[in-house]
Write a protein that holds these residues in place. Structure first.
Motif, mmCIF file in Angstrom:
data_model
loop_
_atom_site.group_PDB
_atom_site.id
_atom_site.type_symbol
_atom_site.label_atom_id
_atom_site.label_comp_id
_atom_site.label_asym_id
_atom_site.label_seq_id
_atom_site.Cartn_x
_atom_site.Cartn_y
_atom_site.Cartn_z
ATOM 1 N N SER A 111 0.840 -1.196 0.000
ATOM 2 C CA SER A 111 0.000 0.000 0.000
ATOM 3 C C SER A 111 0.875 1.246 0.000
ATOM 4 C CB SER A 111 -0.919 0.018 1.225
ATOM 5 O OG SER A 111 -1.769 -1.093 1.217
ATOM 6 N N ILE B 9 2.387 1.554 -8.775
ATOM 7 C CA ILE B 9 0.945 1.778 -8.933
ATOM 8 C C ILE B 9 0.682 2.969 -9.840
ATOM 9 C CG2 ILE B 9 -1.208 2.310 -7.722
ATOM 10 C CD1 ILE B 9 -0.042 0.890 -5.264
ATOM 11 N N TRP B 10 1.361 4.107 -9.568
ATOM 12 C CA TRP B 10 1.132 5.323 -10.363
ATOM 13 C C TRP B 10 1.987 5.356 -11.645
ATOM 14 C CZ3 TRP B 10 -0.875 5.336 -5.627
ATOM 15 C CH2 TRP B 10 -1.963 6.156 -5.355
ATOM 16 N N ARG C 95 -10.598 6.668 -9.071
ATOM 17 C CA ARG C 95 -9.735 6.214 -10.160
ATOM 18 C C ARG C 95 -8.604 7.208 -10.412
ATOM 19 N NH1 ARG C 95 -14.678 5.945 -14.158
ATOM 20 N NH2 ARG C 95 -15.202 7.609 -12.706
ATOM 21 N N ARG D 255 -6.506 2.907 -13.029
ATOM 22 C CA ARG D 255 -6.469 2.031 -11.858
ATOM 23 C C ARG D 255 -7.447 2.538 -10.804
ATOM 24 N NH1 ARG D 255 -2.484 -1.765 -11.187
ATOM 25 N NH2 ARG D 255 -0.806 -1.797 -12.716
ATOM 26 N N ILE E 113 -8.305 2.978 -6.866
ATOM 27 C CA ILE E 113 -7.581 3.142 -5.609
ATOM 28 C C ILE E 113 -8.585 3.201 -4.465
ATOM 29 C CG2 ILE E 113 -5.980 4.590 -4.308
ATOM 30 C CD1 ILE E 113 -4.763 3.350 -6.835
ATOM 31 N N GLN F 62 -4.525 1.809 -1.425
ATOM 32 C CA GLN F 62 -4.380 0.444 -1.922
ATOM 33 C C GLN F 62 -4.848 0.378 -3.369
ATOM 34 O OE1 GLN F 62 -6.903 -1.097 1.362
ATOM 35 N NE2 GLN F 62 -5.302 -2.635 1.558
ATOM 36 N N ASP F 63 -4.102 -0.333 -4.184
ATOM 37 C CA ASP F 63 -4.490 -0.567 -5.578
ATOM 38 C C ASP F 63 -5.471 -1.737 -5.589
ATOM 39 O OD1 ASP F 63 -2.678 -1.452 -8.644
ATOM 40 O OD2 ASP F 63 -4.771 -0.955 -8.261
ATOM 41 N N THR G 48 -7.304 -2.546 -8.141
ATOM 42 C CA THR G 48 -7.473 -3.162 -9.460
ATOM 43 C C THR G 48 -6.718 -4.476 -9.527
ATOM 44 O OG1 THR G 48 -5.587 -1.899 -10.321
ATOM 45 C CG2 THR G 48 -7.781 -0.985 -10.672
#
Length: 757
Positions: free
Chosen positions: A436, A458-459, A503, A512, A514, A536-537, A539
């Motif tokens: 996370s 994630i990003w 999103r 993604r 979030i 937290q992702d 997706t």
């Protein structure tokens, strides 16, 4: 004219009229009867409707075959005086007969009469008319009585009214609203609890009411009226346990309700109606909100501090511990945990306190709360640790049936000298190794003061660029969600902690989802200067998402139910079009496509996903032809598997497991690739040149000569490159660089100064 010639036919009673000795009656021989009597008698005998004829001053009786059942077990009334035949009710029908003989016709509906026709008094009801019959003189010669017994229908109606009254009385006692809806959506029956909503039609059939009754999908969209419980019930579907609605009452008050419905039909001839129930769930919603906030705080504590949640069954003593909690007891991750293990690890001096606290939290007369700090002597390693634990017992019928708690290792806090340093180090290690993303935002500058390394995969870009640019982080937000996230930060300024889902759109246009826990961070004076968060992702769910596309509703429901029972998160789509519209924003998972119905789009879904480069593996269910042509077409379209119908459930689960493994492997590969690209992008120019030379197989001297620096300086840059990329050997360095797409520099020829072959 003989009697037989005058009254031909007429069934049983016609025969009796023809053979009766009329000379012994006041009417005399039939040959002498007036034509008016003959005509009335002929009409009566030929009628299929129960009919009675009384003629002359003595009211001599005639009746037809249809009237015989009304007589019951009475003696034959033919030729007898009307008052004698029906003596038991003459007080009622005598005055009616008298008025008819005076020329006045009468009609009665459901008239109650107590008859003696089966050896006992019998309550009956009749609808009948008494009509005067004129004779040749113009006077009234007799009375024609047309009769219909309504006893059975009156009793049925009375029973129905009694049933309805009982039902109404029962409904009025219910604390929930109950209504009956006709096929047009009109409410034909409702109790007092339902009437407070001022409904005449169900909201799905009334646009005005539809604005007052609002329900939302899990994605936050307004539920379509066609999906309201009443609309579904009118289509034949039972909706239990129901759908939650936010309702605006006529007085403007808003309350939460849960609406359930079921189809209803009185008879096969009636259209399908519905029964629906409205239950107020304000308390439940408040409890849910409190639970969400509690879970958000707990999750933040787990992520930020290192809490270990656990459960305990007071009846069996079973414990569910994670690896971190087992480590507090000096146990390996795979060691069993039970009450005996738990108690054996507690410091002997603290054990009486712990046992007393356990007994107190098991007492139904108490609060059920368990909160205590004590020492643990590691079973396997002998290390002394301090732990802090809190939890609560759940009771049913005054018996403890469950317990949920969390344990925190507070050894460092108890060791005052190193408490702060160790706490900060724990946070850094946790944050940098957590999946996370942890962040801290300064409200005054709107700068991110802290951003954990989980942000990058994630990003999809280095965190340094976001930390140095106050506005950069907000530009990732999806346009439809941006204002909601900014509003969330405003709520944090006011001291609220909660969880929000939204999103982001990365630079590579990947969308993604979030889930972010927002919470305020106060300074020593209690002022909120910072906002903290755990993102937290969502997706990514390790392939546990399954998207079912099946146009056949029963099949879709069966498939969805089976997959959920197997532990998958399932979202179902009724058509290929609906799925493809949602596909770009879906979490990683597998698609199960039943293409036997045209609405499923046949092989459009795998082709479209392949063309759009959306990584959602497709498993196709379909009919297998006599050859393998259909399976080949499916695989060429981009599906990962084809299961011919019928198939065994284990075959589908095996196919999903295989596809999920591919998803997980691809995600891991993608994350490693993103990390490598990010770290190489951070390299200074010289380190990047040295990396390219190493990939080309050049020596330090060759690299230094090519870029104009000394071999010793090349060696220094080389060490930095290896350290930055986490590579211990040149082959490992080559693999990491290949993941990032870095190309080697052209190798120098020996004529250009190579000092090695």
């Amino acid at each position: 004219m003989s009697t037989a010639e005058a009254f031909p036919g007429g069934g049983i009673m016609g025969e009796r009229v023809r053979t009766h000795d009329w000379a012994c009656t006041p009417l005399g021989p039939a040959e002498a009867w007036p034509q008016s009597l003959r005509t009335a008698l002929s009409i009566m005998l030929s009628s299929a409707f129960p009919t009675y004829l009384a003629w002359g001053p003595e009211l001599t009786s005639f009746y037809n075959d249809a009237y015989i059942p009304i007589m019951g077990d009475k003696p034959n009334g033919l030729g007898r005086p009307f008052p004698e035949v029906w003596s038991e009710v003459w007080d009622t029908i005598g005055p009616i007969t008298k008025r008819a003989m005076q020329g006045e016709a009468s009609y009665f509906e459901d008239l109650p009469l107590t008859l003696m026709r089966r050896d006992h008094p019998e309550q009956t009801w009749f609808s009948f008319s008494y009509s005067p019959i004129r004779d040749e003189t113009g006077g009234v010669g007799g009375v024609l009585c047309t009769v219909h017994e309504t006893t059975e229908s009156v009793r049925v109606e009375a029973a129905l009214r009694e049933s309805e009254n009982k039902l109404a009385a029962i409904l009025e006692q219910l604390p929930i609203g109950v209504g009956l809806v006709d096929p047009e959506g009109d409410i034909v029956l409702s109790n007092r609890a339902l009437q407070q909503y001022a409904l005449e039609k169900v909201p799905s059939r009334d646009p005005m009411q539809g604005e007052r009754w609002r329900s939302y999908t899990p994605e936050g969209k307004r539920l379509s009226p066609s999906d309201y419980p009443s609309a579904r019930a009118l289509r034949g579907e039972t909706v239990v346990p129901g759908v939650d609605f936010l309702v605006t009452l006529p007085n403007g008050q808003e309350i939460w309700t849960r609406v359930s419905a079921a189809p209803f039909c009185n008879t096969a001839q009636e259209g399908l109606g519905a029964v629906f129930v409205v239950q107020v769930i304000e308390q439940e919603k408040r409890t849910e909100q409190a639970l969400r906030e509690s879970q958000a705080r707990l999750q933040a504590a787990i992520d930020l501090v290192g809490l270990s949640p656990y459960t305990w069954d007071p009846a069996t003593g079973a414990l569910d511990w994670d690896a971190r909690l087992k480590a507090m007891w000096g146990l390996p991750p795979d060691a069993p945990a039970n009450e005996e293990v738990f108690l054996s690890g507690i410091h002997p001096e603290d054990r009486p306190r712990v046992e007393a606290a356990i007994a107190q939290c098991r007492d139904p007369a108490g609060s059920g709360i368990y909160a205590i700090e004590y020492r643990v002597i590691g079973i396997g390693d002998g290390i002394e640790r301090w732990v802090s634990t809190q939890g609560r017992t759940t009771f049913e019928n005054r018996q403890p049936v469950g317990f949920t708690g969390a344990v925190l290792d507070i050894t460092t806090r108890k060791r005052a000298e190193a408490a702060l340093r160790e706490s900060e180090e724990r946070f850094r290690q946790f944050a940098e190794n957590s999946n996370s993303t942890l962040w801290i935002l300064n409200f005054e500058t709107m700068n991110l003061e802290y951003l954990s390394s989980a942000f990058e995969p994630i990003w999809g870009e280095p965190r340094e660029g976001v930390l140095s640019d106050p506005s950069r982080w907000s530009r990732f937000l999806h346009p439809d969600d941006r204002q909601r996230v900014l509003d969330a930060l405003d709520r944090v300024r006011l001291g609220e902690a909660f969880t929000e889902e939204f999103r982001i759109i990365r630079q590579d246009r990947v969308v993604r989802w979030i889930r972010n826990t927002f919470f305020p961070m106060r300074d020593a004076q209690g002022r909120i200067r910072l906002a903290g968060g755990v993102a937290q992702d969502i997706t990514r769910h390790d392939g546990r998402f399954v998207y079912v596309v099946d146009a056949d509703e029963p099949s879709r429901q069966d498939l969805t139910r089976g997959l959920r029972d197997a532990g998958y998160d399932v979202r179902a789509f009724p058509s290929g079009k609906a799925f493809l519209e949602a596909a770009p924003a879906l979490a990683a998972g597998c698609v199960v496509l039943d293409m036997r119905q045209p609405e499923a789009g046949e092989l459009t879904i795998p082709r479209e996903l392949k063309a759009r480069r959306i990584r959602l593996p497709v498993i196709v269910l379909g009919e297998l032809q006599s050859d393998v042509k259909s399976a080949v077409q499916v695989m060429k379209a981009g599906a990962v598997d084809f299961l011919p119908v019928p198939y065994a459930p284990d075959e589908l689960l095996a196919a999903l497991a295989s596809a999920a493994a591919d998803i997980s492997q691809a995600d891991e590969h993608g994350q490693e690739s993103n990390r490598a690209r990010g770290r190489i992008a951070e390299m200074p120019v010289r380190e990047r040149e040295v990396l390219e030379g190493l990939l080309a197989g050049q020596t330090n001297k060759q690299i230094g000569r090519a870029i104009g620096i000394s071999p010793r300086t090349v060696e220094t840059h080389r060490a930095h490159v290896m350290q930055r990329l986490g590579a211990r050997t040149i082959p490992e360095l080559v693999r990491i660089a290949a993941l990032a797409g870095v190309q080697a520099r052209p190798q120098l020829s020996r004529d250009e100064g190579s000092d090695e072959p």
